[in-house]
Design a protein around this motif. Structure first.
Motif, PDB file in Angstrom:
ATOM      1  N   TRP A  98       6.629  -9.116   8.166  1.00 59.73           N
ATOM      2  CA  TRP A  98       6.740  -8.412   7.105  1.00 59.73           C
ATOM      3  C   TRP A  98       8.420  -8.423   6.471  1.00 59.73           C
ATOM      4  O   TRP A  98       8.441  -8.397   5.426  1.00 59.73           O
ATOM      5  CB  TRP A  98       6.355  -6.989   7.285  1.00 59.73           C
ATOM      6  N   PHE A 102       0.848  -6.989   8.510  1.00 60.42           N
ATOM      7  CA  PHE A 102       1.291  -8.471   8.532  1.00 60.42           C
ATOM      8  C   PHE A 102       0.907  -9.096   9.898  1.00 60.42           C
ATOM      9  O   PHE A 102       0.889 -10.338   9.800  1.00 60.42           O
ATOM     10  CB  PHE A 102       2.709  -8.451   8.117  1.00 60.42           C
ATOM     11  N   ILE A 150       0.485  -3.030   0.329  1.00 64.39           N
ATOM     12  CA  ILE A 150       0.988  -3.579   1.445  1.00 64.39           C
ATOM     13  C   ILE A 150      -0.259  -4.560   1.925  1.00 64.39           C
ATOM     14  O   ILE A 150       0.227  -5.499   2.367  1.00 64.39           O
ATOM     15  CB  ILE A 150       1.467  -2.575   2.633  1.00 64.39           C
ATOM     16  N   LEU A 204       3.039  -1.587   7.528  1.00 62.13           N
ATOM     17  CA  LEU A 204       3.595  -2.942   7.232  1.00 62.13           C
ATOM     18  C   LEU A 204       3.651  -3.988   8.859  1.00 62.13           C
ATOM     19  O   LEU A 204       2.904  -5.027   8.541  1.00 62.13           O
ATOM     20  CB  LEU A 204       5.088  -2.926   6.920  1.00 62.13           C
ATOM     21  N   GLU A 205       3.917  -3.344   9.729  1.00 62.16           N
ATOM     22  CA  GLU A 205       3.805  -4.429  11.034  1.00 62.16           C
ATOM     23  C   GLU A 205       2.500  -4.428  11.224  1.00 62.16           C
ATOM     24  O   GLU A 205       1.858  -5.617  11.578  1.00 62.16           O
ATOM     25  CB  GLU A 205       4.551  -3.515  12.153  1.00 62.16           C
ATOM     26  N   THR A 235       9.652  -8.424   2.071  1.00 65.61           N
ATOM     27  CA  THR A 235       9.835  -7.159   1.592  1.00 65.61           C
ATOM     28  C   THR A 235      11.155  -6.863   1.192  1.00 65.61           C
ATOM     29  O   THR A 235      12.096  -7.556   1.920  1.00 65.61           O
ATOM     30  CB  THR A 235       9.319  -6.005   2.438  1.00 65.61           C
ATOM     31  N   ALA A 261       0.219  -8.667   2.134  1.00 61.71           N
ATOM     32  CA  ALA A 261       0.009  -9.501   3.374  1.00 61.71           C
ATOM     33  C   ALA A 261      -1.077 -10.444   3.189  1.00 61.71           C
ATOM     34  O   ALA A 261      -0.773 -11.679   3.545  1.00 61.71           O
ATOM     35  CB  ALA A 261      -0.635  -8.384   4.767  1.00 61.71           C
TER      36      ALA A 261
END
Length: 325
Positions: free
Chosen positions: A270, A263, A197, A259-260, A274, A201
């Motif tokens: 994100w 990104f 991840i 993820l949050e 994805t 990013a």
């Protein structure tokens, strides 16, 4: 005053490199044990390490190694994590054989050698949260929680914990097991979801065509900083009394959270990068490190948010390399 000597197995991995740096900064002489045929790249803490090569299944070689270096602390971090992705029986069994040898038999060889040599050395073994399985609901894990391995990897780790505890009680072996939950850093292997991840990013920010496929972003994990984890390992090795400790953050975060944060750190959404198969929350394991805190004074120094941001920043320095999920 003579320098303390620490011997680290698995010295080229994330934990080995971070632990080596910590100990070198503290004035230790650090010896990294690597598998025969491997040649380490001399960078970072590795430039100040002594490297030795030995087969951990060879009891004579291990005794010779311990006799030569006389370590005050022995950190057994070497482990085989993943079996082959091939579906053949032979590949599956080969992977399990490697886990059995690296994760259990090597522990036996080291422990027996220390006892035979009557070595004044504290052995710290890297155990795993995979020794437990969340059933129908989330579960908090302490040092006294009953173990139910979720994987063969976890089973071999559990055998080692039992062996060391038995030898500690029966023969006075100075051995402690660190029950490690997931722990991350910029040195984390790229096969793990955290680095996948953070790399994605960074690659997206650099303008590369990026599409990250994730199976379930609702999964929750107790993630901790690897730098905090290696500090715990050192505290355990330095302690007068040998015992087992849970090493964890005590907090659950989902893959969605990861993820949050990753990104957002680069100013992107994100969802644009994805492909998801699922977003469901299931039972999870949460580590309780209260005993480590109360007995040895260990505390976390890096938040989950700062840990992920640090990993993204590291990956941004290599973002010129095309992203390969």
């Amino acid at each position: 005053m003579a320098l303390k000597t620490a011997l680290i197995t698995g010295a080229l991995g994330q934990d080995g490199r971070l632990l080596a740096q910590l100990l070198i900064d503290m004035g230790y002489r650090v010896v990294g044990l690597i598998a025969p045929g491997k040649t380490p790249a001399r960078d970072g803490p590795l430039t100040a390490m002594h490297f030795v090569s030995a087969d951990l299944s060879d009891s004579t070689a291990v005794r010779t190694l311990l006799t030569k270096w006389q370590p005050d602390e022995l950190y057994h971090l070497a482990a085989f994590h993943h079996a082959s992705q091939e579906n053949s029986i032979s590949s599956m069994l080969a992977g399990k054989e490697a886990m059995l040898s690296s994760n259990f038999l090597s522990t036996k060889t080291l422990a027996f050698a220390l006892l035979e040599l009557r070595a004044s050395c504290h052995l710290v073994f890297a155990a795993s949260s995979q020794m437990y399985t969340a059933q129908s609901q989330s579960q908090e894990i302490t040092e006294n929680s009953p173990r139910r391995p979720s994987t063969f990897y976890g089973l071999t780790k559990s055998w080692s914990v039992d062996l060391l505890a038995f030898l500690r009680e029966e023969s006075g072996l100075q051995a402690s097991s660190a029950i490690l939950f997931n722990h991350e850093s910029p040195l984390r292997g790229t096969q793990f979801v955290s680095r996948k991840i953070t790399q994605a990013a960074a690659a997206a920010k650099a303008g590369h065509s990026t599409r990250l496929e994730l199976s379930n972003i609702g999964s929750r994990v107790d993630w901790c900083s690897a730098r905090d984890v290696v500090r715990a390992l050192h505290l355990m090795a330095s302690a007068k009394d040998a015992r087992d400790y849970v090493v964890a953050s005590g907090q659950l975060h989902s893959v969605r959270d990861l993820l949050e944060i990753a990104f957002q750190h680069v100013g992107l959404d994100w969802k644009d990068y994805t492909t998801l198969q699922s977003d469901r929350e299931g039972p999870a394991l949460l580590g309780n490190s209260r005993m480590l805190h109360e007995a040895l004074g260990w505390q976390r120094t890096l938040t989950f948010e700062d840990m992920i941001s640090e990993m993204v920043d590291h990956d941004l320095t290599n973002a010129h390399v095309p992203f390969l999920p």
